[in-house]
Design a protein around this motif. Structure first.
Motif, mmCIF file in Angstrom:
data_model
loop_
_atom_site.group_PDB
_atom_site.id
_atom_site.type_symbol
_atom_site.label_atom_id
_atom_site.label_comp_id
_atom_site.label_asym_id
_atom_site.label_seq_id
_atom_site.Cartn_x
_atom_site.Cartn_y
_atom_site.Cartn_z
ATOM 1 N N SER A 50 1.000 -1.205 0.118
ATOM 2 C CA SER A 50 -0.038 -0.148 -0.044
ATOM 3 C C SER A 50 0.761 1.201 0.104
ATOM 4 O O SER A 50 2.160 1.165 0.328
ATOM 5 N N ASP A 53 -7.292 -1.370 -8.957
ATOM 6 C CA ASP A 53 -7.070 -2.364 -8.056
ATOM 7 C C ASP A 53 -7.428 -3.664 -8.434
ATOM 8 O O ASP A 53 -8.340 -4.170 -9.489
ATOM 9 N N ARG A 84 -15.781 -8.930 -0.545
ATOM 10 C CA ARG A 84 -14.594 -8.129 -0.885
ATOM 11 C C ARG A 84 -15.087 -7.010 -2.043
ATOM 12 O O ARG A 84 -14.599 -6.087 -2.151
ATOM 13 N N LYS A 138 -17.161 -4.293 -0.561
ATOM 14 C CA LYS A 138 -16.221 -3.118 0.051
ATOM 15 C C LYS A 138 -15.525 -2.509 -0.843
ATOM 16 O O LYS A 138 -15.438 -1.059 -0.681
ATOM 17 N N ALA A 139 -14.852 -2.926 -2.160
ATOM 18 C CA ALA A 139 -14.584 -2.126 -2.951
ATOM 19 C C ALA A 139 -15.309 -1.326 -3.678
ATOM 20 O O ALA A 139 -14.831 -0.092 -4.051
ATOM 21 N N HIS A 178 -17.913 0.365 -2.477
ATOM 22 C CA HIS A 178 -18.104 1.449 -1.508
ATOM 23 C C HIS A 178 -16.752 2.188 -1.469
ATOM 24 O O HIS A 178 -17.001 3.513 -1.318
ATOM 25 N N GLN A 179 -15.689 1.828 -1.199
ATOM 26 C CA GLN A 179 -14.530 2.334 -1.162
ATOM 27 C C GLN A 179 -14.220 3.347 -2.372
ATOM 28 O O GLN A 179 -13.601 4.524 -2.174
ATOM 29 N N HIS A 180 -14.258 2.928 -3.491
ATOM 30 C CA HIS A 180 -14.233 3.632 -4.552
ATOM 31 C C HIS A 180 -15.295 4.414 -5.240
ATOM 32 O O HIS A 180 -15.078 4.963 -6.463
ATOM 33 N N ARG A 181 -16.342 4.299 -4.606
ATOM 34 C CA ARG A 181 -17.653 4.786 -4.908
ATOM 35 C C ARG A 181 -17.651 4.481 -6.434
ATOM 36 O O ARG A 181 -18.394 5.553 -7.288
#
Length: 450
Positions: free
Chosen positions: A148, A326, A340, A343-344, A346-349
């Protein structure tokens, strides 16, 4: 026997904490001395002569060839050799860099081929300053990841070292940054140097290392790894005989560009982006594992976006470019894959999760809606062959309209090694679905503008 045990327990109970600590240290030292002389190395695990003055010792090897084992042995030997800086407690400050810090702990320290396997005196300590492998002498190795942006920042401030061990270098998400920042701190003692171990993959940084005059490369093959169970070796060799996987994963050969592949390493490097620009759309693409074979099939999960800005491509056409953000693919149960992807999302909108449902992928929508009904989910179904679907996406890369942000090593390896006619891997399939949705499907903005 009971009486003897009771007597020992009584003596131990009567000892002070300091006496117990001293006894433990003495026992560990005896175990280490007993183990040390029993190790029989493979030829490729023997460090080159005058390694300290060479700069790098790079072990390339197939599966089961003891790459980690050889590096762990060397680090223990280094610690017990002459002090690199007598002013330091223990004389040595080293670093271990792995794809993640957890990998460094599991493989390089605690694992059967790690430091503890060669020297039971090693202890793992986590403090406010980081996680360290430490020896009774005071010598230490700090553990880092290279996955990261935060990992890169920790490496930037990682301190000065006399030895750096890079474990599974080709699998590091940020290999280039790991080399750059560790190199700047490699300055303790008269001959600071690297050791590295990896199964080779077509990474630009790795290829460049093998061509440097200060790098000595040793190579090991799975078929020669006699300590590996014979039945396991036989199955691996039979399964991959005559394939590129055999050359890379078993023979430890570094394969560069492969004839017939739709993507090239140079092409990916030439369009690589250092950071993601503002996006107009983002999708999470999923390609389900074709079978339940946990050894070979992965769930492909790729996050990609369409940039807001119109930029000229290779032909001078103004267009919105695609960006690989990603790679979350891997072998996992369906429920974990859905979580998974959500989650991606929401994280990346993201605007949508897009999933292929040809090969039993209908479960994806059901599971996603059960976990989070707010997710915008849609399916795609393959009506054309894989080559027909992949070629337009590869053409976008050739036109320099698609970019990978940073590095996605596993995806890139599949892109540059897949030849039409072979079974296409799941990361590559998810990549094709993502870019098709963003740039080639009717809803995507692919048309030129004035």
């Amino acid at each position: 026997m009971t009486t003897a045990t009771e007597g020992l327990d009584a003596r131990l109970a009567a000892m002070s904490p300091a006496e117990l600590a001293l006894l433990e240290e003495e026992l560990r030292a005896k175990v280490w001395a007993k183990r040390w002389g029993k190790w029989t190395p493979y030829p490729w695990q023997v460090p080159p002569e005058h390694i300290e003055t060479l700069g790098w010792w790079l072990q390339l090897g197939g599966r089961g060839t003891g790459k980690t084992d050889g590096c762990a042995r060397y680090m223990v030997e280094h610690v017990n050799g002459p002090a690199c800086d007598p002013r330091l407690k223990g004389g040595h400050r080293m670093a271990i860099i792995a794809p993640t810090q957890g990998d460094a702990v599991e493989a390089c320290v605690n694992g059967p081929s790690g430091l503890k396997g060669h020297d039971p005196r090693v202890v793992l300590r986590t403090t406010t300053g980081g996680t360290f492998a430490r020896w009774p002498s005071g010598a230490e190795a700090k553990l880092f990841g290279a996955h990261s942006p935060d990992d890169v920042e920790r490496l930037r401030a990682g301190g000065n070292r006399c030895l750096v061990w890079m474990e599974e270098a080709a699998a590091m998400r940020r290999l280039g940054a790991a080399i750059t920042h560790s190199e700047m701190g490699l300055r303790i003692g008269p001959n600071p140097h690297y050791i590295a171990s990896t199964t080779p993959k077509p990474r630009t940084e790795l290829i460049e290392l093998t061509r440097r005059t200060d790098v000595t490369v040793t190579r090991g093959r799975t078929r020669d790894a006699v300590h590996l169970p014979e039945e396991q070796r036989r199955k691996l060799i039979e399964k991959y005989a005559g394939t590129r996987m055999e050359k890379q994963e078993l023979d430890g050969l570094l394969l560069e560009d492969i004839e017939g592949a739709l993507w090239s390493r140079a092409g990916l490097d030439g369009t690589r982006a250092g950071a993601a620009p503002p996006m107009s759309r983002v999708v999470v693409a999923m390609d389900p594992a074709a079978t339940s074979n946990e050894e070979s099939d992965e769930m492909g999960i790729i996050v990609a976006g369409l940039g807001q800005q119109y930029i000229p491509d290779l032909n001078g056409t103004q267009r919105q470019h695609g960006y690989g953000l990603d790679d979350l693919s891997g072998r996992m149960p369906p429920l974990d894959a859905a979580r998974r992807a959500i989650k991606a999302y929401h994280q990346h909108r993201a605007d949508a999760i897009v999933a292929e449902v040809n090969n039993g992928g209908d479960w994806i929508g059901t599971v996603i809606r059960q976990i989070d009904p707010t997710v915008n989910y849609r399916t795609v179904r393959a009506t054309r062959g894989k080559l027909t679907r992949a070629e337009p996406v590869a053409a976008l890369s050739e036109q320099q309209a698609v970019h990978i942000v940073g590095s996605l090593p596993e995806l890139e390896e599949q892109l540059v090694s897949w030849v039409p006619g072979d079974a296409s891997p799941d990361r590559l399939d998810a990549w094709v679905w993502a870019l098709t949705d963003l740039m080639l499907a009717p809803a995507g903005n692919f048309a030129a503008v004035a």
